[in-house]
Design an enzyme around this catalytic site. Structure first.
Site, PDB file in Angstrom:
ATOM      1  N   HIS A  94      15.929   3.398  -8.408  1.00 21.79           N
ATOM      2  CA  HIS A  94      14.487   3.299  -8.146  1.00 21.79           C
ATOM      3  C   HIS A  94      13.870   4.650  -8.536  1.00 21.79           C
ATOM      4  O   HIS A  94      13.287   5.351  -7.720  1.00 21.79           O
ATOM      5  CB  HIS A  94      14.232   2.940  -6.677  1.00 21.79           C
ATOM      6  CG  HIS A  94      12.868   2.361  -6.400  1.00 21.79           C
ATOM      7  ND1 HIS A  94      12.683   1.155  -5.774  1.00 21.79           N
ATOM      8  CD2 HIS A  94      11.622   2.825  -6.673  1.00 21.79           C
ATOM      9  CE1 HIS A  94      11.378   0.905  -5.646  1.00 21.79           C
ATOM     10  NE2 HIS A  94      10.711   1.913  -6.190  1.00 21.79           N
ATOM     11  N   GLU A 146       9.132  -7.140  -3.807  1.00 23.03           N
ATOM     12  CA  GLU A 146       8.047  -6.279  -3.318  1.00 23.03           C
ATOM     13  C   GLU A 146       6.733  -7.027  -3.399  1.00 23.03           C
ATOM     14  O   GLU A 146       6.482  -7.755  -4.359  1.00 23.03           O
ATOM     15  CB  GLU A 146       7.869  -4.997  -4.159  1.00 23.03           C
ATOM     16  CG  GLU A 146       8.851  -3.904  -3.882  1.00 23.03           C
ATOM     17  CD  GLU A 146       8.590  -2.663  -4.734  1.00 23.03           C
ATOM     18  OE1 GLU A 146       7.418  -2.374  -5.064  1.00 23.03           O
ATOM     19  OE2 GLU A 146       9.578  -1.982  -5.068  1.00 23.03           O
ATOM     20  N   ASN A 148       8.602  -7.974  -8.388  1.00 23.33           N
ATOM     21  CA  ASN A 148       7.631  -7.177  -7.645  1.00 23.33           C
ATOM     22  C   ASN A 148       6.247  -7.549  -8.149  1.00 23.33           C
ATOM     23  O   ASN A 148       5.989  -7.509  -9.351  1.00 23.33           O
ATOM     24  CB  ASN A 148       7.830  -5.675  -7.899  1.00 23.33           C
ATOM     25  CG  ASN A 148       9.090  -5.135  -7.248  1.00 23.33           C
ATOM     26  OD1 ASN A 148       9.802  -5.857  -6.557  1.00 23.33           O
ATOM     27  ND2 ASN A 148       9.359  -3.866  -7.469  1.00 23.33           N
ATOM     28  N   TYR A 194       1.913  -7.301  -7.184  1.00 26.63           N
ATOM     29  CA  TYR A 194       0.851  -6.765  -6.333  1.00 26.63           C
ATOM     30  C   TYR A 194      -0.528  -7.327  -6.646  1.00 26.63           C
ATOM     31  O   TYR A 194      -1.346  -7.505  -5.757  1.00 26.63           O
ATOM     32  CB  TYR A 194       0.787  -5.233  -6.455  1.00 26.63           C
ATOM     33  CG  TYR A 194       1.944  -4.543  -5.798  1.00 26.63           C
ATOM     34  CD1 TYR A 194       3.156  -4.356  -6.477  1.00 26.63           C
ATOM     35  CD2 TYR A 194       1.847  -4.093  -4.489  1.00 26.63           C
ATOM     36  CE1 TYR A 194       4.229  -3.733  -5.861  1.00 26.63           C
ATOM     37  CE2 TYR A 194       2.920  -3.470  -3.868  1.00 26.63           C
ATOM     38  CZ  TYR A 194       4.104  -3.291  -4.549  1.00 26.63           C
ATOM     39  OH  TYR A 194       5.163  -2.690  -3.933  1.00 26.63           O
ATOM     40  N   ARG A 246      15.726  -3.898   1.999  1.00 30.42           N
ATOM     41  CA  ARG A 246      15.911  -3.449   0.618  1.00 30.42           C
ATOM     42  C   ARG A 246      15.650  -1.948   0.563  1.00 30.42           C
ATOM     43  O   ARG A 246      14.546  -1.492   0.863  1.00 30.42           O
ATOM     44  CB  ARG A 246      14.942  -4.194  -0.324  1.00 30.42           C
ATOM     45  CG  ARG A 246      15.002  -3.661  -1.733  1.00 30.42           C
ATOM     46  CD  ARG A 246      14.184  -4.447  -2.751  1.00 30.42           C
ATOM     47  NE  ARG A 246      14.308  -3.749  -4.017  1.00 30.42           N
ATOM     48  CZ  ARG A 246      13.296  -3.315  -4.768  1.00 30.42           C
ATOM     49  NH1 ARG A 246      12.046  -3.559  -4.415  1.00 30.42           N
ATOM     50  NH2 ARG A 246      13.523  -2.650  -5.882  1.00 30.42           N
ATOM     51  N   GLN A 305      11.181   8.011  -2.055  1.00 30.09           N
ATOM     52  CA  GLN A 305       9.929   7.862  -1.316  1.00 30.09           C
ATOM     53  C   GLN A 305      10.064   8.081   0.191  1.00 30.09           C
ATOM     54  O   GLN A 305       9.061   8.321   0.860  1.00 30.09           O
ATOM     55  CB  GLN A 305       9.326   6.479  -1.580  1.00 30.09           C
ATOM     56  CG  GLN A 305       8.897   6.310  -3.036  1.00 30.09           C
ATOM     57  CD  GLN A 305       8.325   4.942  -3.332  1.00 30.09           C
ATOM     58  OE1 GLN A 305       9.059   4.018  -3.601  1.00 30.09           O
ATOM     59  NE2 GLN A 305       7.017   4.804  -3.270  1.00 30.09           N
ATOM     60  N   TRP A 360       6.447  -4.675   0.913  1.00 32.06           N
ATOM     61  CA  TRP A 360       6.441  -3.260   0.549  1.00 32.06           C
ATOM     62  C   TRP A 360       5.266  -2.621   1.262  1.00 32.06           C
ATOM     63  O   TRP A 360       4.144  -2.964   0.954  1.00 32.06           O
ATOM     64  CB  TRP A 360       6.326  -3.041  -0.967  1.00 32.06           C
ATOM     65  CG  TRP A 360       6.317  -1.574  -1.252  1.00 32.06           C
ATOM     66  CD1 TRP A 360       5.225  -0.731  -1.246  1.00 32.06           C
ATOM     67  CD2 TRP A 360       7.459  -0.750  -1.510  1.00 32.06           C
ATOM     68  NE1 TRP A 360       5.632   0.554  -1.482  1.00 32.06           N
ATOM     69  CE2 TRP A 360       6.991   0.561  -1.645  1.00 32.06           C
ATOM     70  CE3 TRP A 360       8.846  -1.020  -1.619  1.00 32.06           C
ATOM     71  CZ2 TRP A 360       7.868   1.642  -1.902  1.00 32.06           C
ATOM     72  CZ3 TRP A 360       9.700   0.050  -1.876  1.00 32.06           C
ATOM     73  CH2 TRP A 360       9.203   1.355  -2.026  1.00 32.06           C
ATOM     74  N   ASN A 405      14.866  -0.974 -10.649  1.00 33.00           N
ATOM     75  CA  ASN A 405      13.553  -1.356 -10.153  1.00 33.00           C
ATOM     76  C   ASN A 405      12.501  -1.099 -11.232  1.00 33.00           C
ATOM     77  O   ASN A 405      12.292   0.043 -11.644  1.00 33.00           O
ATOM     78  CB  ASN A 405      13.184  -0.530  -8.915  1.00 33.00           C
ATOM     79  CG  ASN A 405      11.818  -0.912  -8.379  1.00 33.00           C
ATOM     80  OD1 ASN A 405      11.632  -2.019  -7.881  1.00 33.00           O
ATOM     81  ND2 ASN A 405      10.838  -0.026  -8.517  1.00 33.00           N
ATOM     82  N   GLU A 406      11.871  -2.169 -11.707  1.00 33.13           N
ATOM     83  CA  GLU A 406      10.707  -2.067 -12.592  1.00 33.13           C
ATOM     84  C   GLU A 406      10.926  -1.219 -13.845  1.00 33.13           C
ATOM     85  O   GLU A 406      10.276  -0.173 -14.013  1.00 33.13           O
ATOM     86  CB  GLU A 406       9.503  -1.528 -11.811  1.00 33.13           C
ATOM     87  CG  GLU A 406       9.146  -2.349 -10.589  1.00 33.13           C
ATOM     88  CD  GLU A 406       7.847  -1.886  -9.923  1.00 33.13           C
ATOM     89  OE1 GLU A 406       7.358  -0.799 -10.257  1.00 33.13           O
ATOM     90  OE2 GLU A 406       7.338  -2.616  -9.061  1.00 33.13           O
TER      91      GLU A 406
HETATM   92  C1  GBH Z   1       5.950  -0.456  -6.990  1.00 30.49           C
HETATM   93  O1  GBH Z   1       5.447  -0.218  -8.248  1.00 30.49           O
HETATM   94  C2  GBH Z   1       7.104   0.458  -6.763  1.00 30.49           C
HETATM   95  O2  GBH Z   1       8.336  -0.190  -6.921  1.00 30.49           O
HETATM   96  C3  GBH Z   1       7.044   1.183  -5.468  1.00 30.49           C
HETATM   97  O3  GBH Z   1       7.943   2.239  -5.489  1.00 30.49           O
HETATM   98  C4  GBH Z   1       5.632   1.631  -5.200  1.00 30.49           C
HETATM   99  O4  GBH Z   1       5.549   2.420  -4.054  1.00 30.49           O
HETATM  100  C5  GBH Z   1       4.773   0.414  -5.062  1.00 30.49           C
HETATM  101  O5  GBH Z   1       4.870  -0.404  -6.177  1.00 30.49           O
HETATM  102  C6  GBH Z   1       3.309   0.691  -4.866  1.00 30.49           C
HETATM  103  O6  GBH Z   1       2.752   1.271  -6.012  1.00 30.49           O
HETATM  104  O7  GBH Z   1      -2.498   4.610 -11.717  1.00 30.49           O
HETATM  105  O8  GBH Z   1      -3.251   2.767 -13.073  1.00 30.49           O
HETATM  106  O9  GBH Z   1      -1.471   4.184 -13.864  1.00 30.49           O
HETATM  107  C7  GBH Z   1       4.364  -1.008  -8.617  1.00 30.49           C
HETATM  108  C8  GBH Z   1       3.847  -0.456  -9.861  1.00 30.49           C
HETATM  109  C9  GBH Z   1       3.265   1.831 -10.078  1.00 30.49           C
HETATM  110  C10 GBH Z   1       1.673   0.013 -10.242  1.00 30.49           C
HETATM  111  C11 GBH Z   1       2.114   2.814 -10.101  1.00 30.49           C
HETATM  112  C12 GBH Z   1       0.583   1.005 -10.278  1.00 30.49           C
HETATM  113  C13 GBH Z   1      -0.068   3.165 -11.031  1.00 30.49           C
HETATM  114  C14 GBH Z   1      -1.015   2.518 -11.996  1.00 30.49           C
HETATM  115  N1  GBH Z   1       2.833   0.533  -9.604  1.00 30.49           N
HETATM  116  N2  GBH Z   1       1.032   2.233 -10.852  1.00 30.49           N
HETATM  117  S1  GBH Z   1      -2.136   3.612 -12.705  1.00 30.49           S
END
Ligand code: GBH
Length: 539
Positions: free
Chosen positions: A161, A417, A348, A350, A116, A59, A461, A206-207
């Site tokens: 990652h 995150e 992580n 959100y 990180r 990224q 993040w 990661n994830e």
């Molecule tokens: C994290 O993933 C990652 O570790 C990081 O690299 C990333 O930049 C950050 O979050 C922000 O996204 O479009 O409905 O299919 C979190 C998981 C991955 C959740 C992408 C949302 C798209 C969902 N995210 N995902 S959808």
């Protein structure tokens, strides 16, 4: 004259008593204003709490073919038109391959304790295996790590990652092939050998949920494979074994001399029952938690997959006419080998969603979503970020942390995150992100000191705007702004970076620093000045 003095005193009294009143303060007064749940807590984190900011190799680094780096699956995927918004790619990204010193400077300015970042596997082992070692790639990470250590910033290093060497896909289908387990182990060993003298915190993967589900079922992430509740389970099985292998290698061969910690980072939303009086909704919440987080956390922290996953997937597989479950089984030996292989719980997080039971789905074609059988949807009026999936629901992180404590036996949790996206506009005044961070960090504080969840670290993040996977550069997660139209990729502090630095400096939130009380204080000073001048005038 005496009259005026009385007025001055009376006004001062009113203002001061308002400032110091126990009136609760809310970050989102219009939406989240339940005094029990949402009142802001002015207090500090325990001493030694770690403040961190994060990025990942693909990224931010760029230098996609610099100095002998091998191609990885995100190079391939993003170079194929139609996979990423605007056909963006990470060829240059933030150019951190050349500008890492600037990144270290941003961290130093905020006075965070940890950084990180992740290692690009194909940069140091271009074909993914030992023997293809690329010295220039190793030098890059040595330089970064040395600069961090010199600045007093501890590295938290993620081994994987999402940027898998393309060569491993070409030879055995990447995470689909069982061979990956040994290759990941060898790569991990190589990293411990090269960097483990200075790196004391390792994150294996990661994830894994995103790797499997977006990479091998939805197909929206590299390698862009679609599935029907089949490949995603095979890939996850291999991810879990690879993680355990990397942990055992560290534990057996390096821990006694390097004295570090090694764990995994899992992502999870919080799934709030739509109606807590409905047993079906409570069950849907629990099931969804198990299908997203338990899928990985159960084998690693408790042993084997969650019962609810084993049962439902076996039943639906039988219903399809298959002789065995689409969910692979671990042998008894594997269950033991995998159990207790994370020295901390990397999380992580959100967002949150409401859930209820999905009663009327058609089971064909099969999928992970049908296997869990849960409806997920946002609450009314929940504030949304630029990303379609990201709603700000601060109380969700607290409930999630409490759930983790209870489910997995009170592990030490590192929030690895947490963050908020804004649109691709040049605006350093990011109040939406400030509200998100203040409210989420405040809920982490409540989980830590009120609910006694053993949270030891918090990570923003992201350190800076970067390549947001399938969304390219259309969504910005940074607390620093990066100008992607300028060849120099200049970074600048957003207001959120300043706010984060204040939280770090206070190790939490001091009373009287809320925006509302600052305003009230300002008002009090202003009134006093006016009255003081009036007094002189009357005299
Ligand atoms: C994290 O993933 C990652 O570790 C990081 O690299 C990333 O930049 C950050 O979050 C922000 O996204 O479009 O409905 O299919 C979190 C998981 C991955 C959740 C992408 C949302 C798209 C969902 N995210 N995902 S959808």
């Amino acid at each position: 004259m005496a009259k005026l003095s009385v007025i001055v005193l009376a006004l001062l009294f009113v203002v001061v008593s308002r400032v110091s009143s126990e009136e609760p303060y809310f970050v989102y007064p219009e939406i989240y204003n339940d005094p029990e749940r949402d009142a802001f807590l002015f207090d500090k984190f325990p001493d030694g709490f770690k403040w961190c900011a994060a990025t990942s190799s693909y990224q931010i680094e760029g230098g996609w073919n610099a100095d002998g780096k091998g191609v990885n699956i995100w190079d391939t995927f993003s170079h194929e038109p139609g996979n990423v918004q605007n056909d963006d790619n990470g060829d240059v990204a933030c150019d951190s391959y050349n500008k890492w010193k600037e990144d270290v400077k941003l961290l130093e300015d905020m006075k965070v304790m940890n950084y990180r970042f992740s290692i690009s596997w194909a940069r140091i082992l271009p074909d993914g295996t030992r023997g293809s070692e690329n010295e220039a790639g190793v030098d890059y990470y040595n330089n970064l790590i040395n600069d961090l250590v010199a600045a007093g910033i501890e590295p938290y290093v993620t081994l994987y990652h999402w940027d898998l060497p393309q060569a491993l896909v070409d030879s055995y289908d990447g995470w689909m092939g069982e061979e990956i387990v040994d290759d990941f182990g060898d790569y991990a060993r190589f990293c411990y050998e090269k960097f483990g003298d200075r790196v004391k915190y390792w994150i294996t993967l990661n994830e894994p949920y995103i790797i499997a589900q977006l990479g091998y079922e939805y197909g929206s992430h590299a390698p862009g494979v679609s599935g029907n509740g089949d490949k995603t389970y095979i890939v996850s099985h291999n991810l879990i074994k690879s993680h355990a292998k990397a942990w055992h290698i560290y534990n057996d061969e390096f821990r006694s001399t390097q004295n570090g910690l090694i764990g995994i980072t899992l992502n999870s939303d919080w799934f709030e029952p739509e109606n807590r009086d409905e047993q079906a909704d409570l069950d849907a919440s629990e099931r969804m938690m198990q299908f997203m987080l338990g899928w990985y956390a159960h084998p690693i922290f408790l042993g084997d997959y969650p019962e609810v996953m084993k049962n439902r997937i076996a039943n639906l597989s039988a219903h399809q006419g298959l002789n065995e479950s689409r969910l692979p089984e671990f042998t008894a030996e594997e269950i033991e080998y995998i159990k207790d292989t994370s020295d901390f719980f990397g999380l992580n997080h959100y967002t949150s969603l409401l859930v209820n039971d999905n009663v009327d789905h058609e089971p064909d074609p099969p999928s992970w979503d049908k296997d869990h059988g849960v409806n997920r949807f946002p609450g009314e009026n929940w504030p949304r970020a630029e990303s379609e999936w990201l709603y700000s629901v601060p109380w969700g992180i607290r409930r999630l942390l409490v759930w983790i404590k209870e489910e997995y036996g009170d592990p030490s949790v590192y929030v690895t995150e947490n963050g908020f996206s804004t649109a691709d506009i040049d605006d350093l005044n990011d109040q939406g992100r400030i509200d998100y961070y203040r409210s989420y960090i405040n809920e982490v504080l409540k989980a830590t000191i009120v609910d006694n969840v053993n949270v030891q670290a918090y990570t923003a993040w992201s350190l800076m705007d970067n390549f947001e996977w399938a969304e390219g550069y259309t969504e910005r997660f940074g607390i620093h702004y990066v100008d992607f139209n300028d060849d120099e990729r200049p970074r600048s502090q957003k207001e959120s970076a300043k706010e984060y630095a204040r939280i770090v400096a206070n190790n939490g939130f001091e009373k009287g620093v809320s925006a509302a009380s600052t305003q009230r204080f300002g008002l009090a000073v202003f009134i006093c000045c006016v009255l003081f001048h009036l007094r002189r005038f009357v005299n």
